[in-house]
Write a protein that holds these residues in place. Sequence first.
Motif, short mmCIF file in Angstrom:
data_model
loop_
_atom_site.label_atom_id
_atom_site.label_comp_id
_atom_site.label_asym_id
_atom_site.label_seq_id
_atom_site.Cartn_x
_atom_site.Cartn_y
_atom_site.Cartn_z
N GLU A 1 36.15 28.93 39.26
CA GLU A 1 36.87 29.60 38.18
C GLU A 1 36.09 29.63 36.86
O GLU A 1 36.58 29.16 35.83
N PRO A 2 34.88 30.18 36.87
CA PRO A 2 34.15 30.30 35.61
C PRO A 2 34.85 31.23 34.63
O PRO A 2 34.68 31.10 33.41
N VAL A 3 35.64 32.17 35.16
CA VAL A 3 36.49 33.06 34.34
C VAL A 3 37.79 33.27 35.11
O VAL A 3 37.91 32.90 36.27
N SER A 4 38.75 33.90 34.46
CA SER A 4 40.00 34.18 35.16
C SER A 4 39.76 35.15 36.31
O SER A 4 39.19 36.23 36.12
N PRO A 5 40.21 34.78 37.53
CA PRO A 5 40.00 35.67 38.67
C PRO A 5 40.94 36.86 38.69
O PRO A 5 40.81 37.73 39.56
N LEU A 6 41.86 36.94 37.74
CA LEU A 6 42.78 38.07 37.70
C LEU A 6 42.09 39.36 37.26
O LEU A 6 42.66 40.45 37.39
N ASN A 7 40.88 39.24 36.72
CA ASN A 7 40.03 40.41 36.48
C ASN A 7 38.80 40.26 37.37
O ASN A 7 37.82 39.62 36.97
N PRO A 8 38.83 40.79 38.59
CA PRO A 8 37.73 40.57 39.53
C PRO A 8 36.37 41.03 39.02
O PRO A 8 35.35 40.45 39.39
N ASP A 9 36.35 42.04 38.16
CA ASP A 9 35.07 42.50 37.63
C ASP A 9 34.39 41.43 36.78
O ASP A 9 33.16 41.33 36.75
N ASN A 10 35.17 40.63 36.08
CA ASN A 10 34.59 39.54 35.29
C ASN A 10 33.98 38.47 36.19
O ASN A 10 32.90 37.95 35.93
N THR A 11 34.70 38.14 37.27
CA THR A 11 34.16 37.18 38.23
C THR A 11 32.88 37.72 38.86
O THR A 11 31.90 36.99 39.03
N LEU A 12 32.89 39.00 39.20
CA LEU A 12 31.69 39.62 39.78
C LEU A 12 30.52 39.59 38.81
O LEU A 12 29.38 39.32 39.21
N GLU A 13 30.77 39.83 37.53
CA GLU A 13 29.70 39.80 36.54
C GLU A 13 29.02 38.43 36.50
O GLU A 13 27.79 38.33 36.44
N VAL A 14 29.83 37.37 36.54
CA VAL A 14 29.26 36.02 36.56
C VAL A 14 28.44 35.82 37.84
O VAL A 14 27.31 35.32 37.80
N ALA A 15 29.00 36.23 38.97
CA ALA A 15 28.30 36.07 40.25
C ALA A 15 26.96 36.78 40.26
O ALA A 15 25.99 36.31 40.88
N GLN A 16 26.86 37.90 39.58
CA GLN A 16 25.62 38.68 39.57
C GLN A 16 24.55 38.10 38.65
O GLN A 16 23.38 38.46 38.77
N HIS A 17 24.96 37.19 37.76
CA HIS A 17 24.01 36.63 36.79
C HIS A 17 23.74 35.14 36.97
O HIS A 17 22.89 34.59 36.27
N VAL A 18 24.45 34.50 37.89
CA VAL A 18 24.30 33.06 38.09
C VAL A 18 24.00 32.81 39.56
O VAL A 18 24.72 33.29 40.44
N ASN A 19 22.97 32.03 39.83
CA ASN A 19 22.57 31.76 41.20
C ASN A 19 23.25 30.51 41.74
O ASN A 19 22.61 29.55 42.18
N ILE A 20 24.58 30.51 41.66
CA ILE A 20 25.43 29.45 42.21
C ILE A 20 26.60 30.15 42.89
O ILE A 20 27.18 31.08 42.31
#
Length: 292
Positions: free
Chosen positions: A141-160
């Motif tokens: 939960e690096p960001v609220s999962p209720l906005n999937p695009d925000n979660t995707l943005e983190v996933a695309q920039h962090v190698n974890i």
Amino acid sequence: MKGKYYQTPIYQLLGGKTNDHLRTYASQLQYNWGAHIEKERLLTPEDYAEVTRKVMNEGYDALKFDPIIFSNQADGGGNWHTTGPLTTQVMQTTYDRVKAMRDAGGDDLDIIIDMHANTDTTAAIQIGQLLEPLRIWYYEEPVSPLNPDNTLEVAQHVNIPIAAGERVFTRWGFRELFEKRAIKVVQPDLCLCGGISEAKKICDMAEIYDINAQIHVCGSPIATAAALQTEAAISNFVIHEQYQRALNENDRRTCIHDYQPENGVFKVPDHPGLGQELTPETIAKSQLFTVD
């Protein structure tokens, strides 16, 4: 009720046991760890090194904590903002806490970072990139999962690998996270996602997308028993969560069975149904309602 009627564990009703011995992680260590601890605030790197040694001495080889939730000052003061561009103080404090755990636990320890959705995309990406060299197992939960695009943005920039799910409801709520490839570990909460059957469907659906699964557990011994039954039946199970509160002796006395892991591993109970019951003393203290 059906499990009790047929005198069989719930996992049998879900298709049978896929897993028996469930690897477990010690969760929410920012509050310390132990049977006689309510909730404390761990602040210094030395605090985090000590709690790491404590859980590893009990046999755990994985843990989770929130490194950013508390200011590095005992009164909670100071410039402690966890959204937007982070200050050097916040970044350094977070890094030092995680580094202390990595040094104390060594290379064989798996560390899960939980941000509790308290950071936004800017801060979450900063922290994720900062912690990458410390080999974080997954990033919850690096960001609220209720906005999937925000979660995707983190996933695309962090190698974890990114994990989420406790705040998401039903298969329909998880669908976009799966289809966008935004997470790698799904964490449905049985009390929120729609129950045991719905959680099983969510986990099965996740497997299609190569997503691993764990049940989010932060509740009572009843919640633990329900999670164990569900995780026993899912083929993409990754690990079980043992919340810090689950060690509290008052909570443990509310039910007839005191399920606890041994050496960081849970054995799946074989009692009928959930495999758990409230004690007569607990029932006597409760408000009772009759539903016609």
